[in-house]
Write a protein that holds these residues in place. Sequence first.
Motif, PDB file in Angstrom:
ATOM      1  N   PHE A 204       0.824  -1.211   0.000  1.00 23.25           N
ATOM      2  CA  PHE A 204       0.000   0.000   0.000  1.00 23.25           C
ATOM      3  C   PHE A 204       0.859   1.263   0.000  1.00 23.25           C
ATOM      4  CE2 PHE A 204      -3.063  -3.137   1.649  1.00 23.25           C
ATOM      5  CZ  PHE A 204      -4.103  -2.892   0.762  1.00 23.25           C
ATOM      6  N   TRP A 208      -1.163   3.288  -3.658  1.00 25.96           N
ATOM      7  CA  TRP A 208      -2.205   3.563  -2.662  1.00 25.96           C
ATOM      8  C   TRP A 208      -1.833   4.716  -1.726  1.00 25.96           C
ATOM      9  CZ3 TRP A 208      -7.120   1.776  -2.486  1.00 25.96           C
ATOM     10  CH2 TRP A 208      -7.439   0.672  -3.291  1.00 25.96           C
ATOM     11  N   LYS A 252     -11.462   3.527  -3.757  1.00 24.21           N
ATOM     12  CA  LYS A 252     -10.659   2.981  -4.846  1.00 24.21           C
ATOM     13  C   LYS A 252     -10.581   3.948  -6.033  1.00 24.21           C
ATOM     14  CE  LYS A 252     -10.612  -1.236  -7.580  1.00 24.21           C
ATOM     15  NZ  LYS A 252     -11.685  -1.531  -8.518  1.00 24.21           N
ATOM     16  N   LYS A 255      -7.819   6.505  -5.642  1.00 23.44           N
ATOM     17  CA  LYS A 255      -6.509   5.909  -5.922  1.00 23.44           C
ATOM     18  C   LYS A 255      -6.300   5.756  -7.422  1.00 23.44           C
ATOM     19  CE  LYS A 255      -4.482   1.675  -6.851  1.00 23.44           C
ATOM     20  NZ  LYS A 255      -4.932   0.596  -7.729  1.00 23.44           N
TER      21      LYS A 255
END
Length: 341
Positions: A204, A208, A252, A255
Amino acid sequence: MRTIEDLTRKNIRDLAPYKCARDEFQGEARIYLDANESPFNAPYDRYPDPLQKDLKKKISALKKVRESQIMLGVGSDEPIDLIERIFCEPRIDNIVSIAPSYGMYSVEASVNDIEFREVFLDENFAMNADKMLAATNSHTTVMFICSPNNPTGNIIEKTEILRLLNEWDGIVVIDEAYIDFAPEGSSWLTVLDQYEKLIVLQTFSKAWAMAGIRCGMAFANEPIIQLMNKVKYPYNMNQLTQEYVSRQLDKKEEKEEWVKLTISERERVKTELMKQSNVSFVYPSDANFLLVKMDDAKGTYLRLIDEGIIVRNRSNVRLCEGCLRITIGTKKENDELLKAL
Ligand SMILES: *Cc1c(COP(=O)(O)O)cnc(C)c1O
């Protein structure tokens, strides 16, 4: 043909894992008096879930793997260390890795007193499976392949990796820290079920945008994941990190927007850099950085520091002579970099 059991260090095979209170009782109760926790300062008075089940449920849906095929670590650096400790007998076994690549594979090998064998990519940063196989002996238990590779930025060819998966009987680790910046279909997660000795690492920390909270993922089939769970600290992932990642996973789209921006900036910065007279080459990149060959890389690196801009000087790395590794920032940051150069 070695089995996973053959590849596992004997002391790890024989290890009876520490049973924490949360392992022994897993249901819902009214009152918890089993773990010597404080009853004050809820919810952070309680130990976190050692197997991060809620978080794995979300990751399982996102990555299309079973929850039992996931191990979560304090960054992907934790699974890298675990893999070496589980599968390599110090002073006896050895590791084969592509080079140049991510430094932690060899640092953990040194810490664990494991021989580390580097197989250099060719001048186009391509991996040759025959060269990798030639570097192994009967004590090679683990191979590291980083794709897209750091610091070279390229995806490693599928056919060469497939040969290693099909022709070699050790643990093959594919580090996909930068996979979100690569073309769709580049990940090896889709074939996880077919290869019992494959481990895919993701994190991540990059796409992310959560490097600060330390959460990495290892994906493998159940026998390997069970070994990793047995060896890791029971409460390796703290509650705050589990909650934060879980919340971010619900965003999401945000991102994906960041990734799109980074990729378009990567291509723009690349085009601009190639126009500069002191730049001799910008390598193709499937990641969020560019490897740039310059006249006087070291001098440029120092000059950028004077301007308050830090890039990574890779000019002393074999095959990266004269190169700086430049991370893609915001549009404004990239413009400042281009101006300073
Ligand atoms: C950045 C990076 C990682 C990520 O490490 P974390 O511990 O997850 O932050 C892993 N592998 C490579 C090749 C990297 O460049």
